[in-house]
Design an enzyme around this catalytic site. Structure first.
Site, PDB file in Angstrom:
ATOM      1  N   HIS A  63       0.847  -1.191   0.000  1.00 45.57           N
ATOM      2  CA  HIS A  63       0.000   0.000   0.000  1.00 45.57           C
ATOM      3  C   HIS A  63       0.881   1.239   0.000  1.00 45.57           C
ATOM      4  O   HIS A  63       2.112   1.149   0.111  1.00 45.57           O
ATOM      5  CB  HIS A  63      -0.973  -0.014   1.176  1.00 45.57           C
ATOM      6  N   HIS A  65       1.226   3.900   2.010  1.00 48.60           N
ATOM      7  CA  HIS A  65       1.680   4.636   3.190  1.00 48.60           C
ATOM      8  C   HIS A  65       3.199   4.787   3.137  1.00 48.60           C
ATOM      9  O   HIS A  65       3.917   3.882   2.677  1.00 48.60           O
ATOM     10  CB  HIS A  65       1.259   3.924   4.473  1.00 48.60           C
ATOM     11  N   ASP A  67       5.696   4.600   5.154  1.00 51.18           N
ATOM     12  CA  ASP A  67       6.636   3.643   5.759  1.00 51.18           C
ATOM     13  C   ASP A  67       6.785   2.371   4.922  1.00 51.18           C
ATOM     14  O   ASP A  67       7.591   1.499   5.249  1.00 51.18           O
ATOM     15  CB  ASP A  67       6.221   3.295   7.194  1.00 51.18           C
ATOM     16  N   HIS A  68       6.048   2.302   3.815  1.00 55.28           N
ATOM     17  CA  HIS A  68       6.152   1.152   2.919  1.00 55.28           C
ATOM     18  C   HIS A  68       6.693   1.520   1.530  1.00 55.28           C
ATOM     19  O   HIS A  68       7.007   0.620   0.750  1.00 55.28           O
ATOM     20  CB  HIS A  68       4.789   0.472   2.768  1.00 55.28           C
ATOM     21  N   HIS A 142      -7.507  -2.183   5.656  1.00 52.83           N
ATOM     22  CA  HIS A 142      -6.677  -1.151   6.253  1.00 52.83           C
ATOM     23  C   HIS A 142      -7.405   0.182   6.061  1.00 52.83           C
ATOM     24  O   HIS A 142      -8.561   0.206   5.620  1.00 52.83           O
ATOM     25  CB  HIS A 142      -5.297  -1.161   5.575  1.00 52.83           C
ATOM     26  N   HIS A 271       6.284  -5.963  11.359  1.00 51.35           N
ATOM     27  CA  HIS A 271       5.658  -4.643  11.507  1.00 51.35           C
ATOM     28  C   HIS A 271       5.338  -4.406  12.984  1.00 51.35           C
ATOM     29  O   HIS A 271       4.196  -4.179  13.378  1.00 51.35           O
ATOM     30  CB  HIS A 271       4.394  -4.578  10.633  1.00 51.35           C
TER      31      HIS A 271
END
Length: 316
Positions: A63, A65, A67-68, A142, A271
């Site tokens: 996805h 976001h 942090d990814h 999510h 995570h």
């Protein structure tokens, strides 16, 4: 096949954990690496490993976001500097918007890549298939569109009974390889030797499920059905389960429930929130093991090997 975790934290980097990134090393299977997510500083983490970025064949983004994905432009750019004729073609898989974000970032920063990128806009269903692997995606639950991936290795050739083949007149050399790969061969005298006569039954390939950020949901269970390894986020523990639901995440116990209900063999918790200090990971495992027994917690640079139907922890 080996798994090496480059980042195992949640939300933002901490002293112990970088943001999300996982390398699946398929050196024996296809001589390449598949990357799952590419959080900030992923390429810095790679510098502490034996991974060669030019060998990365596919990047699967769960996805959008930060942090990814915030490490992706830097990795793509640095990969250009490596050059060489051995540069592996690269395919990026991810939710709608990934292509636009990457291309806009590269264009705005005047970053030139010396290799092409193929983009695949991920939707539910089979997103990749060749003669070795099939990858299936499902949308998870999510706060933004987020996908989980099921990687299935197709059945492998069965054992070749070399002595039996040679008794039938097959000489040492390439004909034996053809028989092992399921091909019938013709000898110099016209005799046909059938592969099924000199090989055992096909061997089952591995199944790995990599889940993005998600609440406990049926899609996670479906993707994890009978998997050899499930990699599941565990941002929270049972005591903070109310926060998990609010923020679209899972607890360690919920991850264990997914593995149990899917009849998986092994679970790797990933995570992990920075609220859990290194000495508390044992508690996360102990709590989850009340539901599902075969559990590991991934740390940055944790490495696991799947070989001959067994999971070995190479580096905790």
């Amino acid at each position: 096949m080996e798994l090496e975790f480059l980042g195992t934290g949640a939300g933002m980097p901490s002293k112990e954990r970088n943001t999300s990134s996982l390398a699946m090393k398929l050196y024996e299977e296809r001589g390449t690496i598949w990357l799952f997510d590419c959080g900030e500083a992923a390429q810095h983490q790679i510098l502490h490993t034996a991974i060669k970025p030019r060998k990365i064949e596919k990047v699967f983004i769960t996805h959008l976001h930060g942090d990814h994905i915030f490490g992706l432009p830097g990795l793509l750019s640095s990969r250009s500097f490596l050059g060489g004729e051995e540069q592996t073609p690269l395919t990026l898989y991810g939710p709608s918007g990934l292509k636009e974000w990457v291309q806009f970032t590269l264009e705005l920063t005047k970053t030139h890549l010396n290799y092409p990128i193929q983009y695949v806009d991920v939707k539910e269903g089979v997103i990749f298939e060749d003669d070795q692997f099939i990858v299936t995606a499902k949308e998870l639950e999510h706060v933004i569109p987020c996908y989980g991936y099921r990687i299935e290795q197709k059945p492998l050739p069965g054992e070749l009974y070399i002595e039996k083949a040679m008794k039938l007149g097959v000489p040492k050399g390439p004909l034996l390889g053809k028989l092992k790969n399921g091909e019938d061969v013709e000898l110099d005298d016209g005799t046909i030797v059938y592969s099924k006569e000199v090989t055992g039954p096909p061997k089952k390939g591995f199944v790995i499920t990599v889940l993005g950020d998600t609440r406990y949901c049926k899609q996670s269970i479906e993707l994890s059905q009978n998997a050899d390894i499930v990699i599941h986020e565990a941002t929270f523990d049972h005591a903070t389960s109310h926060l998990a639901k609010d923020y679209g995440h899972s607890t360690n116990v919920e991850a264990a429930k997914v593995a149990k209900e899917a009849n998986a063999k092994h679970l790797i918790l990933n995570h992990i929130s920075a609220r859990f200090l290194p000495h508390e990971t044992g508690k996360l495992i102990k709590e989850a093991k009340t539901i599902f027994p075969n559990i590991f917690v991934a740390n940055d640079f944790s490495a696991f090997q799947w070989k001959n139907g067994k999971l070995n922890e190479l580096h905790p």
